[in-house]
Design an enzyme around this catalytic site. Structure first.
Site, short mmCIF file in Angstrom:
data_model
loop_
_atom_site.label_atom_id
_atom_site.label_comp_id
_atom_site.label_asym_id
_atom_site.label_seq_id
_atom_site.Cartn_x
_atom_site.Cartn_y
_atom_site.Cartn_z
N ASP A 84 2.50 -37.95 19.43
CA ASP A 84 1.68 -37.78 18.24
C ASP A 84 0.42 -38.64 18.26
OD1 ASP A 84 3.05 -40.18 17.96
OD2 ASP A 84 4.16 -39.57 16.18
N HIS A 141 11.96 -39.59 10.74
CA HIS A 141 11.03 -38.81 11.56
C HIS A 141 11.19 -39.11 13.05
CE1 HIS A 141 7.51 -41.93 11.08
NE2 HIS A 141 8.25 -42.23 12.12
N GLU A 152 7.93 -35.35 9.68
CA GLU A 152 8.41 -35.95 8.44
C GLU A 152 9.48 -35.06 7.82
OE1 GLU A 152 7.60 -38.82 8.41
OE2 GLU A 152 5.52 -39.32 8.03
P1 PGA Z 1 8.80 -48.41 15.20
O1 PGA Z 1 8.39 -46.91 14.90
O2 PGA Z 1 9.25 -48.47 16.62
O3 PGA Z 1 7.52 -49.18 14.98
O4 PGA Z 1 9.88 -48.77 14.25
C1 PGA Z 1 9.26 -45.88 15.24
C2 PGA Z 1 8.80 -44.58 14.61
O5 PGA Z 1 8.30 -44.59 13.48
O6 PGA Z 1 8.98 -43.53 15.25
#
Ligand code: PGA
Length: 261
Positions: free
Chosen positions: A67, A138, A143
């Site tokens: 993404d 997500h 989402e």
């Molecule tokens: P994080 O993000 O590793 O910073 O917790 C993971 C995500 O939101 O996919």
């Protein structure tokens, strides 16, 4: 789905790096799906160490990131392209022309998303997709209520994601409110995938994704449909799971895990 519990975040990241190394060594032109976020930083740190110390070769590897934020230029310090350069690509022998991150500044976002899907297909599909998980469930920026068959598209971010990620911006107002993301359907087509989650703040959503019902309200629960998905967690992120005795037994006894114990 297999759940592998490691004693701490560091061991979990090292295990994920070893799983990547195994596939990259077997297939040097691996098509690797990549993720951003705090959790991935230690995986990428370990891959850089293996490149520097043991000559791990990325020269033929192709990558596709999950993404990108809409509205951020690739050289914006908050963009995921920048994250990937800083945390991985600038430090290994990958050809940047083989690395793909959606373009958040594309004039025609629908075309950008269709082109991204086409580029993945032209590389023969993703061999191994790395995934983190957000506190709202997500994967990528899929989402809650993302269609389980969705493809790469533009997506509005939830307040939970905006809160989770705005800490990386000087002020929450700077945080983009939309992203481009591979779809849940795109992710499910990868030949194998690994979701890495660490820390107590992920325990509840990991339990829902792994042991709860498959629901578009928790995009990561769709991974229960994936034919070859491994969930790697530390003790803290595993703390709300019910089936931990069985998961630990699998890791200790199944031959495929012998080389990683
Ligand atoms: P994080 O993000 O590793 O910073 O917790 C993971 C995500 O939101 O996919």
């Amino acid at each position: 789905m297999e759940v592998i519990i490691q004693k701490d975040a560091r061991s979990a990241a090292v295990l994920v790096a070893k799983l990547i190394v195994k596939e990259l060594t077997a297939k040097p032109a691996l098509v690797l799906g990549l993720a951003t976020g705090r959790t991935m930083e230690s995986v990428y740190g370990e891959l850089i160490r293996l490149y520097e110390d043991e000559g791990l070769d990325f020269s033929l590897c192709r990558t596709f990131n999950l993404d990108e934020y809409v509205g951020l230029a690739p050289d914006d310090p908050h963009s995921y392209r920048h994250f990937m350069n800083v945390h991985l690509f600038d430090h290994i022998n990958i050809d940047k022309r083989n690395t793909h991150v959606p373009n958040g500044l594309a004039g025609n976002l629908d075309r950008e998303c269709a082109d991204y899907e086409r580029a993945i297909a032209e590389c023969g599909g993703i061999d191994l997709q790395l995934l983190g998980i957000g506190t709202d469930g997500h994967i990528g920026f899929n989402e809650p209520l993302s269609a389980l068959r969705s493809r790469t598209r533009e997506k509005a971010l939830t307040p939970a994601t905006i809160i989770q990620n705005s800490k990386y911006f000087d002020s929450p107002d700077q945080m983009p409110k939309r992203g481009i993301t591979m779809g849940v359907g795109t992710i499910l087509e990868s030949r194998s995938c690994i979701l890495l989650a660490t820390g107590a703040d992920k325990a509840s959503i990991v339990a829902k994704a792994v042991e709860g019902p498959i629901t578009a309200m928790v995009s990561a629960s769709a991974l229960q449909l994936h034919p070859h998905c491994r969930i790697v967690v530390d003790e803290a992120a595993a703390s709300r799971l019910q089936g931990t005795d069985y998961y630990r037994w699998i890791f200790q006894n199944e031959p495929e895990w012998a080389e990683f114990r």
